[in-house]
Design a protein around this motif. Structure first.
Motif, PDB file in Angstrom:
ATOM      1  N   VAL A  81      16.010  -8.014  -2.231  1.00 35.12           N
ATOM      2  CA  VAL A  81      15.224  -7.603  -3.398  1.00 35.12           C
ATOM      3  C   VAL A  81      15.975  -7.971  -4.677  1.00 35.12           C
ATOM      4  O   VAL A  81      15.396  -8.542  -5.620  1.00 35.12           O
ATOM      5  N   ARG A  82      17.267  -7.681  -4.714  1.00 31.78           N
ATOM      6  CA  ARG A  82      18.071  -8.036  -5.897  1.00 31.78           C
ATOM      7  C   ARG A  82      18.086  -9.544  -6.120  1.00 31.78           C
ATOM      8  O   ARG A  82      18.025 -10.009  -7.269  1.00 31.78           O
ATOM      9  N   ALA A  83      18.171 -10.307  -5.043  1.00 25.83           N
ATOM     10  CA  ALA A  83      18.166 -11.772  -5.156  1.00 25.83           C
ATOM     11  C   ALA A  83      16.858 -12.254  -5.786  1.00 25.83           C
ATOM     12  O   ALA A  83      16.847 -13.191  -6.588  1.00 25.83           O
ATOM     13  N   HIS A  84      15.753 -11.614  -5.434  1.00 25.77           N
ATOM     14  CA  HIS A  84      14.463 -11.964  -6.034  1.00 25.77           C
ATOM     15  C   HIS A  84      14.502 -11.737  -7.541  1.00 25.77           C
ATOM     16  O   HIS A  84      14.085 -12.603  -8.314  1.00 25.77           O
ATOM     17  N   PHE A  85      14.985 -10.585  -7.951  1.00 27.34           N
ATOM     18  CA  PHE A  85      15.034 -10.270  -9.383  1.00 27.34           C
ATOM     19  C   PHE A  85      15.965 -11.228 -10.123  1.00 27.34           C
ATOM     20  O   PHE A  85      15.645 -11.659 -11.233  1.00 27.34           O
ATOM     21  N   ARG A  86      17.105 -11.582  -9.527  1.00 24.99           N
ATOM     22  CA  ARG A  86      18.017 -12.540 -10.171  1.00 24.99           C
ATOM     23  C   ARG A  86      17.344 -13.900 -10.345  1.00 24.99           C
ATOM     24  O   ARG A  86      17.454 -14.541 -11.380  1.00 24.99           O
ATOM     25  N   MET A  87      16.621 -14.340  -9.305  1.00 23.07           N
ATOM     26  CA  MET A  87      15.927 -15.623  -9.368  1.00 23.07           C
ATOM     27  C   MET A  87      14.856 -15.600 -10.457  1.00 23.07           C
ATOM     28  O   MET A  87      14.769 -16.512 -11.276  1.00 23.07           O
ATOM     29  N   LEU A  88      14.051 -14.556 -10.498  1.00 21.96           N
ATOM     30  CA  LEU A  88      12.980 -14.456 -11.482  1.00 21.96           C
ATOM     31  C   LEU A  88      13.555 -14.382 -12.897  1.00 21.96           C
ATOM     32  O   LEU A  88      13.071 -15.055 -13.811  1.00 21.96           O
ATOM     33  N   ALA A 140       0.810  -1.222   0.000  1.00 20.52           N
ATOM     34  CA  ALA A 140       0.000   0.000   0.000  1.00 20.52           C
ATOM     35  C   ALA A 140       0.840   1.268   0.000  1.00 20.52           C
ATOM     36  O   ALA A 140       0.469   2.248  -0.642  1.00 20.52           O
ATOM     37  N   GLY A 141       1.984   1.251   0.718  1.00 20.49           N
ATOM     38  CA  GLY A 141       2.700   2.512   0.881  1.00 20.49           C
ATOM     39  C   GLY A 141       4.207   2.472   0.847  1.00 20.49           C
ATOM     40  O   GLY A 141       4.857   3.483   1.099  1.00 20.49           O
ATOM     41  N   GLY A 142       4.791   1.315   0.591  1.00 17.23           N
ATOM     42  CA  GLY A 142       6.243   1.237   0.498  1.00 17.23           C
ATOM     43  C   GLY A 142       6.927   1.074   1.840  1.00 17.23           C
ATOM     44  O   GLY A 142       6.276   0.955   2.885  1.00 17.23           O
ATOM     45  N   TYR A 143       8.242   1.085   1.791  1.00 20.40           N
ATOM     46  CA  TYR A 143       9.062   0.824   2.982  1.00 20.40           C
ATOM     47  C   TYR A 143       8.799   1.851   4.082  1.00 20.40           C
ATOM     48  O   TYR A 143       8.661   1.490   5.248  1.00 20.40           O
ATOM     49  N   ASN A 144       8.770   3.103   3.737  1.00 25.72           N
ATOM     50  CA  ASN A 144       8.569   4.145   4.752  1.00 25.72           C
ATOM     51  C   ASN A 144       7.096   4.458   4.986  1.00 25.72           C
ATOM     52  O   ASN A 144       6.779   5.367   5.749  1.00 25.72           O
ATOM     53  N   LEU A 193       9.487  -2.504  -3.759  1.00 24.23           N
ATOM     54  CA  LEU A 193      10.697  -2.177  -3.001  1.00 24.23           C
ATOM     55  C   LEU A 193      11.866  -1.824  -3.916  1.00 24.23           C
ATOM     56  O   LEU A 193      12.703  -1.004  -3.549  1.00 24.23           O
ATOM     57  N   ALA A 194      11.911  -2.403  -5.104  1.00 27.27           N
ATOM     58  CA  ALA A 194      12.996  -2.079  -6.039  1.00 27.27           C
ATOM     59  C   ALA A 194      12.963  -0.603  -6.413  1.00 27.27           C
ATOM     60  O   ALA A 194      14.017   0.004  -6.639  1.00 27.27           O
ATOM     61  N   THR A 195      11.777  -0.022  -6.459  1.00 27.19           N
ATOM     62  CA  THR A 195      11.690   1.408  -6.786  1.00 27.19           C
ATOM     63  C   THR A 195      12.255   2.262  -5.658  1.00 27.19           C
ATOM     64  O   THR A 195      12.510   3.447  -5.855  1.00 27.19           O
ATOM     65  N   GLN A 196      12.461   1.637  -4.499  1.00 26.79           N
ATOM     66  CA  GLN A 196      12.930   2.373  -3.323  1.00 26.79           C
ATOM     67  C   GLN A 196      14.341   1.972  -2.896  1.00 26.79           C
ATOM     68  O   GLN A 196      14.772   2.321  -1.803  1.00 26.79           O
TER      69      GLN A 196
END
Length: 194
Positions: free
Chosen positions: A122-129, A21-25, A107-110
């Motif tokens: 987050v980077r590990a997720h993108f590498r896996m995908l 809904a609102g990101g990390y912060n 989260l990647a946008t942040q």
């Protein structure tokens, strides 16, 4: 991470919803405490810092995605069907609002503001995908069912960008149908009619 308590699971579920809904912060431990019905001290007991909470959440999310892709690999034999099912999963989640946005995409946008341990997950997720999509695209190319304009790795990144961009557009327009408007032509480009 499967040995987490029910309270920790509740905290993680709530944090996921708040991040989407609102990101990390966009949330605090006070927000979670109010939703879950516990004291902030209880959250700190399970996750001493927000970075610990979000790192754990992303790690679990990646495990869920890996398990989902492995299940998809077993259920759907052909590469075109795998890509169609992957796109269909997100289209359904966005339409029914069960998961209107990929946690890792948001989260990647942040990344510039994320603690490094969260950014690594987050980077590990993108590498896996990317690895999974590359292997599916390679199989499809080798079988002649998918037409690639570039390398499988480049096409995987294009597909990831299109899927996540389609999520952004669907959210921006407040119209879940936009996701399909963007992603359906991607599949048609990869698997043109004879």
């Amino acid at each position: 991470m499967s040995n987490l308590s029910t309270t920790a699971d509740d905290i993680l579920r709530c944090a996921r919803t708040l991040i989407v809904a609102g990101g990390y912060n966009g949330f605090s431990y006070a927000d979670i405490a109010a939703v879950v019905g516990i004291r902030k001290a209880s959250i700190h007991h399970h996750f001493p810092a927000k970075a610990d909470l979000v790192r754990t959440l992303v790690f679990q999310y990646r495990q869920e995605v890996e398990a989902g892709l492995a299940n998809l690999d077993q259920r759907v034999p052909d590469p075109v069907g795998k890509i169609r099912a992957y796109l269909g999963f997100w289209e359904a989640c966005i339409t029914d609002q069960s998961l209107p946005f990929c946690v890792c995409a948001l989260l990647a946008t942040q990344i510039p503001i994320l603690p490094e341990e969260v950014a690594q997950e987050v980077r590990a997720h993108f590498r896996m995908l990317s690895s999974w999509l590359s292997s599916v695209l390679t199989r499809g190319k080798n079988q002649g069912s998918l037409h690639l304009n570039g390398t499988a790795e480049a096409e995987a990144e294009i597909l990831i960008a299109a899927v996540h961009g389609a999520m952004v557009s669907a959210r921006a327009y407040g119209d879940p149908a936009i996701f399909g408007v963007i992603t359906h032509p991607m599949l048609e480009r990869l698997n043109p009619p004879p």
